[in-house]
Scaffold this active site. Structure first.
Site, PDB file in Angstrom:
ATOM      1  CE  LYS A 120       9.581  28.697   8.379  1.00 18.25           C
ATOM      2  NZ  LYS A 120       8.418  28.546   7.506  1.00 18.25           N
ATOM      3  CB  SER A 176       0.461  33.418   6.714  1.00 14.85           C
ATOM      4  OG  SER A 176       1.065  32.635   5.697  1.00 14.85           O
ATOM      5  N   GLY A 179       7.217  32.765  10.975  1.00 14.23           N
ATOM      6  CA  GLY A 179       8.281  32.524  10.003  1.00 14.23           C
ATOM      7  C   GLY A 179       8.672  33.829   9.327  1.00 14.23           C
ATOM      8  CG  HIS A 217       8.677  23.687  10.952  1.00 10.60           C
ATOM      9  ND1 HIS A 217       8.487  23.671   9.600  1.00 10.60           N
ATOM     10  CD2 HIS A 217       8.221  24.885  11.390  1.00 10.60           C
ATOM     11  CE1 HIS A 217       7.946  24.826   9.227  1.00 10.60           C
ATOM     12  NE2 HIS A 217       7.769  25.577  10.300  1.00 10.60           N
ATOM     13  CD  GLU A 256       4.239  26.400  12.624  1.00 11.90           C
ATOM     14  OE1 GLU A 256       4.460  27.609  12.659  1.00 11.90           O
ATOM     15  OE2 GLU A 256       5.061  25.572  12.184  1.00 11.90           O
ATOM     16  CD  GLU A 260       9.268  25.180   6.387  1.00  9.42           C
ATOM     17  OE1 GLU A 260      10.323  25.471   6.978  1.00  9.42           O
ATOM     18  OE2 GLU A 260       8.341  25.995   6.192  1.00  9.42           O
ATOM     19  CG  ASN A 309      11.219  28.420  12.122  1.00 11.08           C
ATOM     20  OD1 ASN A 309      12.438  28.347  11.993  1.00 11.08           O
ATOM     21  ND2 ASN A 309      10.389  27.512  11.621  1.00 11.08           N
ATOM     22  N   GLY A 340       3.855  30.034   5.075  1.00 10.95           N
ATOM     23  CA  GLY A 340       4.581  30.662   3.978  1.00 10.95           C
ATOM     24  C   GLY A 340       3.731  30.913   2.745  1.00 10.95           C
TER      25      GLY A 340
HETATM   26  P1  PGA Z   1       5.232  31.638   8.124  1.00 12.50           P
HETATM   27  O1  PGA Z   1       5.941  30.360   8.763  1.00 12.50           O
HETATM   28  O2  PGA Z   1       4.950  32.606   9.241  1.00 12.50           O
HETATM   29  O3  PGA Z   1       6.240  32.182   7.131  1.00 12.50           O
HETATM   30  O4  PGA Z   1       3.983  31.160   7.461  1.00 12.50           O
HETATM   31  C1  PGA Z   1       5.498  29.845   9.986  1.00 12.50           C
HETATM   32  C2  PGA Z   1       6.340  28.659  10.370  1.00 12.50           C
HETATM   33  O5  PGA Z   1       6.748  27.890   9.488  1.00 12.50           O
HETATM   34  O6  PGA Z   1       6.613  28.442  11.564  1.00 12.50           O
END
Ligand code: PGA
Length: 249
Positions: A11, A212, A233, A94, A166, A96, A9, A172
């Site tokens: 983003k 992560s 991500g 997601h 998630e 976010e 992803n 993140g």
């Molecule tokens: P991240 O994001 O791997 O940077 O933690 C995962 C995601 O938001 O799908």
């Protein structure tokens, strides 16, 4: 049995030329794998990525879409627009989108239905916040997210769904759920699905872990029986890291 999937992803990262460079690098480095590999560039870079990956098995997927067919919805993108450029899988829900753009379970349920009606595949994301886990409510929260957005769907929708658990506190942040925490929740999700739809459907759904995931922890997380891959991500923005994670599955 269910598929293993590793999805990146991206983003709101990468310009068109940067996207082009990264997909070209990934296509060249892609190892022989039975896992499905997907990347989700920003909307404006989707068509270019589809073109650049036309000879690759890497699938280009979207990060979001709107539930209406078409019309006066300034700034939104429809299922037909995605399908028309060769994108037939979409991420919905997601954290976010939920946190920064006000997407509620009700809105997400509409988006899921709209995508499925167009025969798209949906990667549905969900997961608890830190406070939910600290107060011991994480199973309840996850169950209600699934229930509110997905459990009114017919059984025949499920072959078109991919789940991505998630935990918000791990996205993140550099903090990952331990492989045991991931397995515990994935097992719970599958059990919850089995109770609602039967074990045939529950055992056929791919449940990805996200939050992560990096080259150093991917293999251990992916080794858990109910973890069928990852939604990545930050680490998916670096070709070497994403490829290492694909190799870990
Ligand atoms: P991240 O994001 O791997 O940077 O933690 C995962 C995601 O938001 O799908």
């Amino acid at each position: 049995m269910r598929n293993n999937i590793v999805a990146g992803n991206w983003k709101m990262n990468k310009t068109m030329s940067e996207t082009e460079a990264l997909v070209t690098e990934l296509a060249a480095m892609l190892p022989n794998t039975k896992a499905e590999v997907m990347v989700a560039p920003a909307f404006v870079n989707l068509a270019g990525a589809v073109g650049s990956l036309s000879n690759s098995t890497i699938e280009v997927i979207a990060q979001n879409m709107y539930f209406a067919e078409s019309g006066a919805y300034t700034g939104e993108i429809s299922a037909d627009m995605l399908l028309n450029i060769g994108v037939s899988t979409v991420i919905i829900g997601h954290s976010e989108r939920r946190a920064y753009f006000g997407e509620t379970d009700e809105i997400l349920a509409k988006k899921v239905r709209a995508a499925l009606q167009k025969n798209m595949r949906v990667m549905f994301c969900f997961g608890e916040e830190l406070g939910d886990r600290k107060s011991g409510n994480h199973f309840k929260v996850v169950e209600s997210q699934l229930q509110n957005a997905l459990f009114s769907l017919d059984a025949n929708a499920w072959p078109h769904l991919i789940l991505a658990y998630e935990p918000v506190w791990a996205i993140g942040t550099g903090e990952t759920a331990s492989p045991e925490q991931a397995q515990e929740m994935h097992g719970f999700i599958r059990e919850t699905l089995a109770q609602k739809y039967g074990s045939g459907i529950a055992n056929a759904v791919s449940i990805l872990y996200g939050g992560s995931v990096k080259p150093s922890n991917a293999a251990e997380i992916f080794s858990k029986p109910d973890v069928d891959g990852g939604l990545i991500g930050g680490a998916s923005l670096v070709a070497n890291d994403f490829i290492a994670i694909i190799k870990a599955i």
